[in-house]
Design a protein around this motif. Structure first.
Motif, PDB file in Angstrom:
ATOM      1  N   ASP A 220       0.546  -0.993  -0.397  1.00 16.44           N
ATOM      2  CA  ASP A 220       0.175   0.091   0.069  1.00 16.44           C
ATOM      3  C   ASP A 220       1.005   1.393  -0.027  1.00 16.44           C
ATOM      4  N   GLN A 221       0.587   2.142  -0.729  1.00 15.14           N
ATOM      5  CA  GLN A 221       1.366   3.309  -1.610  1.00 15.14           C
ATOM      6  C   GLN A 221       1.467   3.967   0.356  1.00 15.14           C
ATOM      7  N   ALA A 222       0.900   4.128   1.539  1.00 14.38           N
ATOM      8  CA  ALA A 222       1.269   5.134   3.037  1.00 14.38           C
ATOM      9  C   ALA A 222       2.217   3.875   3.873  1.00 14.38           C
ATOM     10  N   ILE A 223       2.610   2.887   3.862  1.00 18.12           N
ATOM     11  CA  ILE A 223       3.367   1.757   3.972  1.00 18.12           C
ATOM     12  C   ILE A 223       4.938   2.371   3.739  1.00 18.12           C
ATOM     13  N   ASN A 224       5.943   2.497   5.050  1.00 21.98           N
ATOM     14  CA  ASN A 224       6.416   3.148   4.655  1.00 21.98           C
ATOM     15  C   ASN A 224       7.874   1.732   4.065  1.00 21.98           C
ATOM     16  N   THR A 225       8.998   1.024   4.333  1.00 22.86           N
ATOM     17  CA  THR A 225       9.919   0.725   3.718  1.00 22.86           C
ATOM     18  C   THR A 225      10.997   1.254   4.165  1.00 22.86           C
ATOM     19  N   SER A 226      12.016   1.199   3.845  1.00 21.53           N
ATOM     20  CA  SER A 226      13.550   1.677   3.570  1.00 21.53           C
ATOM     21  C   SER A 226      13.965   1.508   2.864  1.00 21.53           C
ATOM     22  N   ASP A 227      15.399   2.504   2.432  1.00 18.05           N
ATOM     23  CA  ASP A 227      15.962   2.026   1.381  1.00 18.05           C
ATOM     24  C   ASP A 227      16.987   0.248   1.020  1.00 18.05           C
ATOM     25  N   GLU A 228      17.086   0.159   2.473  1.00 19.74           N
ATOM     26  CA  GLU A 228      17.797  -1.404   3.156  1.00 19.74           C
ATOM     27  C   GLU A 228      16.943  -1.788   2.722  1.00 19.74           C
ATOM     28  N   PHE A 229      15.604  -2.032   2.580  1.00 21.40           N
ATOM     29  CA  PHE A 229      14.544  -3.059   2.296  1.00 21.40           C
ATOM     30  C   PHE A 229      14.842  -4.055   0.721  1.00 21.40           C
ATOM     31  N   ASN A 230      15.461  -3.357  -0.165  1.00 19.89           N
ATOM     32  CA  ASN A 230      15.165  -3.690  -1.393  1.00 19.89           C
ATOM     33  C   ASN A 230      16.884  -4.858  -1.782  1.00 19.89           C
ATOM     34  N   LEU A 231      17.256  -4.673  -0.332  1.00 14.32           N
ATOM     35  CA  LEU A 231      19.037  -5.427  -0.132  1.00 14.32           C
ATOM     36  C   LEU A 231      19.457  -6.601   1.004  1.00 14.32           C
ATOM     37  N   TYR A 232      19.835  -7.188  -0.213  1.00 12.89           N
ATOM     38  CA  TYR A 232      20.583  -8.640   0.805  1.00 12.89           C
ATOM     39  C   TYR A 232      20.947  -8.232   2.166  1.00 12.89           C
ATOM     40  N   GLY A 233      19.952  -8.617   3.706  1.00  9.56           N
ATOM     41  CA  GLY A 233      19.763  -8.257   4.775  1.00  9.56           C
ATOM     42  C   GLY A 233      18.704  -8.335   5.620  1.00  9.56           C
ATOM     43  N   ASN A 234      19.113  -8.181   6.912  1.00  6.20           N
ATOM     44  CA  ASN A 234      17.942  -7.582   7.588  1.00  6.20           C
ATOM     45  C   ASN A 234      17.016  -5.839   7.207  1.00  6.20           C
ATOM     46  N   TYR A 242       5.841   0.990   8.668  1.00  6.43           N
ATOM     47  CA  TYR A 242       4.572   2.183   9.269  1.00  6.43           C
ATOM     48  C   TYR A 242       3.184   2.931   8.325  1.00  6.43           C
ATOM     49  N   ARG A 243       2.182   3.216   8.412  1.00  2.00           N
ATOM     50  CA  ARG A 243       1.800   3.785   7.318  1.00  2.00           C
ATOM     51  C   ARG A 243       1.699   5.209   7.523  1.00  2.00           C
ATOM     52  N   ASP A 244       1.628   6.238   6.375  1.00  2.72           N
ATOM     53  CA  ASP A 244       2.550   7.622   7.135  1.00  2.72           C
ATOM     54  C   ASP A 244       3.733   7.771   8.419  1.00  2.72           C
ATOM     55  N   GLU A 245       3.156   8.671   8.971  1.00  2.00           N
ATOM     56  CA  GLU A 245       3.900   8.747  10.143  1.00  2.00           C
ATOM     57  C   GLU A 245       4.618   7.673  10.785  1.00  2.00           C
ATOM     58  N   GLN A 246       5.457   7.765  11.502  1.00  2.00           N
ATOM     59  CA  GLN A 246       6.503   6.856  12.579  1.00  2.00           C
ATOM     60  C   GLN A 246       4.941   7.123  14.010  1.00  2.00           C
ATOM     61  N   SER A 247       4.216   6.747  13.846  1.00  2.00           N
ATOM     62  CA  SER A 247       3.325   6.407  15.271  1.00  2.00           C
ATOM     63  C   SER A 247       2.884   5.949  15.313  1.00  2.00           C
ATOM     64  N   VAL A 248       2.067   4.715  16.812  1.00  2.00           N
ATOM     65  CA  VAL A 248       1.502   4.375  16.443  1.00  2.00           C
ATOM     66  C   VAL A 248       0.259   3.721  15.793  1.00  2.00           C
ATOM     67  N   VAL A 525      -0.140   1.841  -5.234  1.00  2.80           N
ATOM     68  CA  VAL A 525       0.516   0.928  -4.760  1.00  2.80           C
ATOM     69  C   VAL A 525       1.842   0.915  -5.093  1.00  2.80           C
ATOM     70  N   ARG A 526       2.643   0.757  -4.044  1.00  4.32           N
ATOM     71  CA  ARG A 526       4.372   0.761  -4.554  1.00  4.32           C
ATOM     72  C   ARG A 526       5.211  -0.608  -5.051  1.00  4.32           C
ATOM     73  N   VAL A 527       5.843  -0.351  -6.107  1.00  5.49           N
ATOM     74  CA  VAL A 527       6.136  -2.018  -6.235  1.00  5.49           C
ATOM     75  C   VAL A 527       7.376  -2.423  -4.955  1.00  5.49           C
ATOM     76  N   GLU A 528       8.420  -2.526  -4.730  1.00  2.00           N
ATOM     77  CA  GLU A 528       9.269  -2.975  -4.251  1.00  2.00           C
ATOM     78  C   GLU A 528       9.830  -4.047  -4.358  1.00  2.00           C
ATOM     79  N   ASP A 529      11.295  -3.864  -5.358  1.00  2.00           N
ATOM     80  CA  ASP A 529      11.508  -5.139  -5.647  1.00  2.00           C
ATOM     81  C   ASP A 529      12.849  -5.618  -4.306  1.00  2.00           C
TER      82      ASP A 529
END
Length: 626
Positions: A220-234, A242-248, A525-529
């Motif tokens: 979902d476009q509102a869900i954050n990932t991170s730059d590291e998500f695209n690489l091999y590793g945790n 999180y959704r939109d802002e980093q809040s619960v 939608v945002r597609v991440e590899d």
């Protein structure tokens, strides 16, 4: 599906797997022979293949019936194997990592007489055992290549490995080759040994290495990932999702195609189960995209000689309760030592502790590297290795390991099955403050779910200002960032896609035939590899009930020579994967193309003729022109 033979706890960073692998690809078969090469069989006579009893060779292929692409791949393999005269039968299955990928002794065999086994999925010597269900070829499972520490692929290729459901008995001393790799004193020497291992795999062909590639995820476009998500590793999803802002707030729904299968963590060997239980309990530590250790429960440090490794636990880890509500108390080094000795088999008499042939762990092979474990303080223990190993923290032994309370294990021992099926294990009452979420419910079946709720007592929140192990980023102070998190299982791929289109989920592995569609749906939608260390296999059943085509090495090479990886990867999977060669991806620093035999790309008439000649020259086969 992905399988992590050395412990799926480690498999979270990468062993066997499922939808996380992203290989639910494609839908259409494309051209007749892939990649525009034309038909290399044109001009060759049609043939039929017969076995030693004069019967037509008609192997059965199991594939994942919930994956539309798998049927297309199976149909392509059916056409490919017709080139050598085999009549391939297709059988769609609901859960390949269930009983399909297990073996058992033949009815008239006594396992007590076996040289090895039964252990895990491996029932013992192939001539005295069979797969639980009758298959000859199986696709839809991928295995970790461990590109950081390729010696850990040993768990798939030794005869007595717990994950060896397929009955491979190497013609060479594979265990010895892996030992020489580990003991090599230079990078050059290690590379030479690994070349011999990877070359052996493409010579003996216990499996055909089909494809490698990227995973493609829809968010979902509102869900954050991170730059590291695209690489091999945790990429530390606990703080980066999180959704939109980093809040619960709010819920997160992961639409998945594979059911949860294993609540007993020491025997977990599939990524699908581990992704779920990883929400309920963290692990020892993880490894980020730059190969740095990120302490969760513990930090691990070298004592100075590469042979003794010191593990220091955080001081606020609290287990949950038994089924009656009695607390298991604080996690201490004693819990880790006890599980390492009795469950993972480091103690010499570990097997005597249980009412089964072997301790209830799928990681026995990995823990063979540990000679002794010793408690050195309430929150400290050390692992003493049989041999010095400067890369030990990167290996799937203690990396990403979880631990059960000692009292829980003792509560049911020696009855391993009672422990597996206990209310505490099945309902995760023992997890306490160990994970970002707590267990809420799960529903089995092809449209089931696995639901967890935010853990108000999550231990890591107390380690952002001061810590006895390592101070963490401030983002851990409010983690996790969803009130509820759910894996929603929908076994039919087409139904999953339609539900994702309708906005019913926040994340889903994307089949290749819809990736472009979702890449263009940028408002929704945002597609991440994501770089993927898994290699998709075509497994061959080499046990007593396997087809002679799969039990004979010449038969396996004949299959490998005609299976068209170009069509599978470029047409059916629409170029989102690439042909694999051996049990290292071609992007791995350890891959050496000069050391391996490549099959299945750019197939020519000579490849088909060679495959037929292999079978003609083998006394078990007769190739007849029709």
């Amino acid at each position: 599906m992905q399988i992590s033979g050395a412990g799926i706890a480690a498999g979270l960073a990468g062993c066997f797997g499922g939808d996380e692998n992203g290989n639910e690809n494609g839908n259409e078969n494309g051209n007749e022979n892939g990649n525009g090469n034309g038909d290399p069989s044109e001009g060759l006579p049609d043939v039929e293949l017969y076995g030693p009893e004069g019967d037509r060779v008609s192997p059965t292929l199991f594939y994942d019936e919930g994956d539309d692409t798998a049927l297309d791949i199976g149909s392509e393999m059916q056409r490919n194997l017709a080139l050598v005269g085999a009549d391939l039968q297709l059988d769609g299955r609901a859960e390949l990592l269930g009983t399909d990928f297990f073996s058992e002794p033949l009815p008239d065999e006594n396992p007590d007489d076996f040289e090895y086994g039964p252990v895990g999925r491996n029932a013992g010597p192939p001539e005295r055992t069979r797969t639980v269900n009758d298959w000859d070829i199986l696709i839809g499972i991928a295995a970790n290549s461990y590109p950081r520490t390729p010696g850990n692929t040993e768990t798939f290729w030794t005869k007595d490995s717990a994950v060896n459901a397929y009955g491979y008995e190497p013609e060479v001393d594979m265990a010895g080759l892996y030992e020489e790799f580990r003991n090599a004193e230079s990078q050059e020497a290690r590379q030479e040994q690994l070349n011999e291992i990877m070359g052996t795999l493409t010579d003996e062909l216990p499996a055909n290495f089909l494809s490698q590639g990227l995973d493609f995820w829809g968010f979902d476009q509102a869900i954050n990932t991170s730059d590291e998500f695209n690489l091999y590793g945790n990429s530390l999803g606990t703080i980066n999702r999180y959704r939109d802002e980093q809040s619960v707030g709010g819920d997160f729904v992961w639409l998945d195609g594979t059911q949860f299968s294993s609540a007993f963590l020491p025997e977990q060997d599939d990524n699908n189960s581990a992704l779920r239980t990883g929400l309920l309990t963290d692990s020892s530590y993880v490894i980020d995209t730059e190969d740095n250790i990120v302490p969760l429960f513990m930090n691990i440090e070298n004592s100075g000689d590469d042979q003794v490794w010191i593990c220091s636990l955080r001081d606020n880890l609290q287990f949950g309760t038994d089924a009656d509500g009695n607390s298991y108390g604080q996690m201490t080094a004693e819990d880790w030592v006890f599980q390492t000795e009795t469950v993972h088999g480091v103690a010499d008499d570990a097997a005597d502790f249980w009412n089964e042939e072997t301790p209830p762990s799928e990681a026995l092979g990995s823990y063979a590297a540990v000679e002794n474990v010793e408690q050195t303080g309430e929150l400290e223990f050390q692992l003493e290795l049989a041999e010095a190993d400067g890369l030990f923290p990167l290996r799937p032994v203690i990396w990403a390991e979880t631990v059960l309370p000692k009292a829980l294990i003792e509560q049911y021992a020696p009855d391993a099955q009672a422990l597996r099926q206990s209310d505490e294990v099945q309902n995760f009452t023992w997890t306490g403050n160990l994970g970002p979420y707590t267990f809420e419910s799960r529903t089995g079946g092809q449209t089931g779910d696995f639901t967890v709720t935010r853990n108000d007592e999550y231990y890591m929140r107390e380690h952002t200002q001061d810590s006895n192990v390592q101070v963490m980023d401030d983002a851990w102070g409010d983690a996790p960032y969803f009130e509820n998190y759910q894996f929603d299982v929908e076994s039919e791929q087409s139904t999953r896609v339609e539900r994702f289109r309708a906005g019913e989920a926040d994340r889903m592995a994307l089949p290749t035939d819809v990736i472009q569609e979702f890449e263009e749906a940028v408002d929704q939608v945002r597609v991440e590899d994501q770089q993927d260390p898994y290699i998709s296999f075509q497994f061959f059943n080499q046990r007593a009930n396997g087809s002679i085509l799969c039990r004979e090495r010449d038969g396996r090479e004949a299959i490998a020579r005609v299976i068209d990886k170009d069509t599978i990867t470029q047409d059916i999977q629409r170029g989102r994967t690439e042909p694999a060669v051996t049990h290292q991806p071609t992007w791995s620093q350890w891959y050496d193309e000069s050391a391996v035999d490549a099959y299945g790309t750019g197939i020519t008439e000579d490849d088909i003729v060679t495959a037929r000649d292999l079978l003609r020259d083998n006394e078990n086969f007769t190739v007849e022109e029709v």
